[in-house]
Design a protein around this motif. Structure first.
Motif, PDB file in Angstrom:
ATOM      1  N   GLU A 283      41.627  39.675  32.076  1.00 21.83           N
ATOM      2  CA  GLU A 283      40.524  38.534  31.693  1.00 21.83           C
ATOM      3  C   GLU A 283      40.032  37.379  32.388  1.00 21.83           C
ATOM      4  O   GLU A 283      39.087  36.808  32.278  1.00 21.83           O
ATOM      5  CB  GLU A 283      41.341  38.140  30.296  1.00 21.83           C
ATOM      6  N   ARG A 284      40.720  37.245  33.755  1.00 23.81           N
ATOM      7  CA  ARG A 284      40.129  36.106  34.544  1.00 23.81           C
ATOM      8  C   ARG A 284      39.104  36.867  35.320  1.00 23.81           C
ATOM      9  O   ARG A 284      38.659  35.864  36.083  1.00 23.81           O
ATOM     10  CB  ARG A 284      41.312  35.685  35.582  1.00 23.81           C
ATOM     11  N   PHE A 285      38.620  38.081  35.446  1.00 23.30           N
ATOM     12  CA  PHE A 285      37.549  38.429  36.132  1.00 23.30           C
ATOM     13  C   PHE A 285      36.154  38.088  35.594  1.00 23.30           C
ATOM     14  O   PHE A 285      36.228  38.386  34.228  1.00 23.30           O
ATOM     15  CB  PHE A 285      37.660  39.928  36.595  1.00 23.30           C
ATOM     16  N   GLY A 286      35.167  37.918  36.550  1.00 23.89           N
ATOM     17  CA  GLY A 286      33.714  38.060  35.970  1.00 23.89           C
ATOM     18  C   GLY A 286      33.015  38.682  36.581  1.00 23.89           C
ATOM     19  O   GLY A 286      33.319  39.577  37.543  1.00 23.89           O
ATOM     20  N   THR A 287      31.653  38.615  36.698  1.00 24.36           N
ATOM     21  CA  THR A 287      30.816  39.465  37.207  1.00 24.36           C
ATOM     22  C   THR A 287      30.784  38.984  38.728  1.00 24.36           C
ATOM     23  O   THR A 287      29.899  39.517  39.673  1.00 24.36           O
ATOM     24  CB  THR A 287      29.255  39.557  36.550  1.00 24.36           C
ATOM     25  N   ALA A 288      30.800  37.591  38.878  1.00 21.97           N
ATOM     26  CA  ALA A 288      30.646  37.103  40.395  1.00 21.97           C
ATOM     27  C   ALA A 288      32.043  36.278  40.507  1.00 21.97           C
ATOM     28  O   ALA A 288      32.851  36.163  39.932  1.00 21.97           O
ATOM     29  CB  ALA A 288      29.469  36.115  40.313  1.00 21.97           C
ATOM     30  N   GLY A 289      32.142  35.733  41.691  1.00 23.80           N
ATOM     31  CA  GLY A 289      33.335  35.175  42.013  1.00 23.80           C
ATOM     32  C   GLY A 289      33.570  35.093  43.671  1.00 23.80           C
ATOM     33  O   GLY A 289      32.826  35.856  44.324  1.00 23.80           O
ATOM     34  N   LEU A 319      42.354  48.429  39.729  1.00 22.55           N
ATOM     35  CA  LEU A 319      42.056  46.965  38.939  1.00 22.55           C
ATOM     36  C   LEU A 319      42.055  47.344  37.574  1.00 22.55           C
ATOM     37  O   LEU A 319      41.188  48.258  37.274  1.00 22.55           O
ATOM     38  CB  LEU A 319      40.840  46.152  39.433  1.00 22.55           C
ATOM     39  N   LEU A 320      42.641  46.539  36.810  1.00 26.42           N
ATOM     40  CA  LEU A 320      42.376  46.468  35.398  1.00 26.42           C
ATOM     41  C   LEU A 320      41.713  45.256  34.927  1.00 26.42           C
ATOM     42  O   LEU A 320      42.066  44.233  35.498  1.00 26.42           O
ATOM     43  CB  LEU A 320      43.708  46.481  34.540  1.00 26.42           C
ATOM     44  N   VAL A 321      40.750  45.334  34.196  1.00 22.97           N
ATOM     45  CA  VAL A 321      39.493  44.099  33.881  1.00 22.97           C
ATOM     46  C   VAL A 321      39.136  44.280  32.629  1.00 22.97           C
ATOM     47  O   VAL A 321      38.933  45.160  32.077  1.00 22.97           O
ATOM     48  CB  VAL A 321      38.139  44.235  35.113  1.00 22.97           C
ATOM     49  N   ARG A 322      39.172  42.892  32.152  1.00 24.26           N
ATOM     50  CA  ARG A 322      38.442  42.988  30.835  1.00 24.26           C
ATOM     51  C   ARG A 322      37.626  42.060  30.712  1.00 24.26           C
ATOM     52  O   ARG A 322      37.420  40.917  31.364  1.00 24.26           O
ATOM     53  CB  ARG A 322      39.462  42.281  29.728  1.00 24.26           C
TER      54      ARG A 322
END
Ligand code: ATP
Length: 348
Positions: A283-289, A319-322
């Protein structure tokens, strides 16, 4: 909550237990503060029940001591330990009414009849079962039976409350209700409590602190946020919550060279050359970074409030992404870019 030597209500020191070749407990030490709810979380066979049985006096340890309020109780029989207990299948006496079941521990202690009546009424009120006094256990639902068991465990005002997967047999909704009820009751009575579960969500909801166990040893004892945000090792990171765990070496200040290629920028002051684990929660991923990953969607699931994506990214990693559910669910085979900031990555 404090758990220093002075305020420790329960203190388990170097407790070991073997069954033949199986080391069920490997010199386990932990302290529980007065009024604290400590959850022991671990997979099946990790030693949770054995530890509780040692505290309750149903299992004799090979070594170590159990102290309550600073007094060694290791030699006391279970009935003399002043401990209330609820187990998943701790059957109520089937032929006795709710009232008689709850009165039982008081009868055992030769409490006077009017006092028994008063305390049983009080305990049944606490678990919201007033009006059910005359019923037999089989005339109650599973949740109501566990409430009776809970009333029976607290009616004699025990020094410790031990709960071993008490809601394991209940459906999800009822389980959640009971978790909140137990927590409210435990706080209200200031009961020093150990709660055993293999369900990480239950542990996060209920606890002041969590002790994560594996193979007879305690892997980490910490507050719920600490366990989730700063797990001590791979086992804890993987067992509590969803995770992406990679390994590598700190190559320069703030950079981890990942085993198998690639690197990530992190916020860690570990020295260059240190071998580390890197944890990125989905849950800590976004579309940028700062750290960007381009990948192909292998699997995508719509979960109401979020999308759960499994991505194949550079270096043969997954990668597991929410992500918050907005717009269309990315289809398998499509390409996406996700990013994560250094301070959202835990290095251990
Ligand atoms: P679960 O969540 O499945 O109840 P647990 O974490 O409570 O598991 P324990 O019941 O404490 O685990 O068991 C720890 C280990 O000790 C297991 O390998 C188990 O098989 C073994 N064990 C427990 N009790 C006995 C016994 N009486 N005789 C032999 N082995 C035992």
């Amino acid at each position: 909550m404090a758990s220093s030597e002075g305020s420790a209500e329960l203190s388990i020191e170097g407790v070991g237990k073997r069954f033949g070749d199986v080391v069920a407990l490997d010199r386990v030490s932990l302290k529980v503060a007065q009024g604290e709810l400590l959850t022991i979380l671990g997979p099946s066979g990790s030693g949770k029940t054995t530890l509780l049985k040692v505290v309750a006096g149903f299992e004799t340890p090979d070594g170590g001591t159990v102290k309550v309020g600073g007094t060694d109780i290791s030699a006391l029989p279970p009935a003399k330990r002043d401990i209330g207990m609820v187990f998943q299948n701790y059957a109520l006496f089937p032929h006795l009414s709710v009232k008689t079941n709850v009165a039982f521990p008081l009868e055992m202690r030769n409490v006077a009849k009017p006092e028994i009546d008063r305390r049983v009424s009080e305990a049944l009120a606490m678990v919201e079962l007033v009006g059910y006094e005359a019923r037999l256990p089989r005339q109650l639902s599973g949740g109501q039976q566990q409430r009776v068991a809970l009333a029976r465990a607290i009616v004699f005002n025990p020094r410790l409350l031990l709960l071993d997967e008490p809601f394991g047999a209940l459906d999800r909704k009822l389980r959640e209700t009971m978790q909140l009820e137990v927590r409210r009751l435990q706080r209200r009575l200031g009961l020093t409590t150990i709660f055993i579960t293999h369900d990480q969500e239950e542990a996060l909801v209920l606890s002041d602190r969590i002790a994560v166990m594996n193979k007879g040893t305690i892997q980490q004892i910490a507050t719920t946020t600490e366990i989730y945000e700063h797990p001590a090792n791979d086992f804890v990171a993987d067992f509590v919550g969803e995770s992406n765990i990679f390994h590598g070496t700190i190559s320069a200040s703030g950079t981890v060279a990942l085993d198998g290629g690639g690197s990530v920028t992190v916020a860690s002051d570990k020295p260059a050359g240190a071998k580390v684990g890197v944890l990125m929660r989905p849950e800590r991923f976004g579309t940028a970074g700062t750290n960007l990953f381009n990948g192909e969607v292998i699997e995508s699931v719509y979960l109401g409030t979020s999308f759960k994506l499994r991505l194949a990214v550079e270096g043969g990693r997954e990668l597991l992404v929410r992500q918050p559910a907005r717009g269309a669910l990315p289809a398998a085979g499509s390409r996406v870019t996700v990013g994560i900031e250094p301070d959202a990555i835990h290095v251990f």
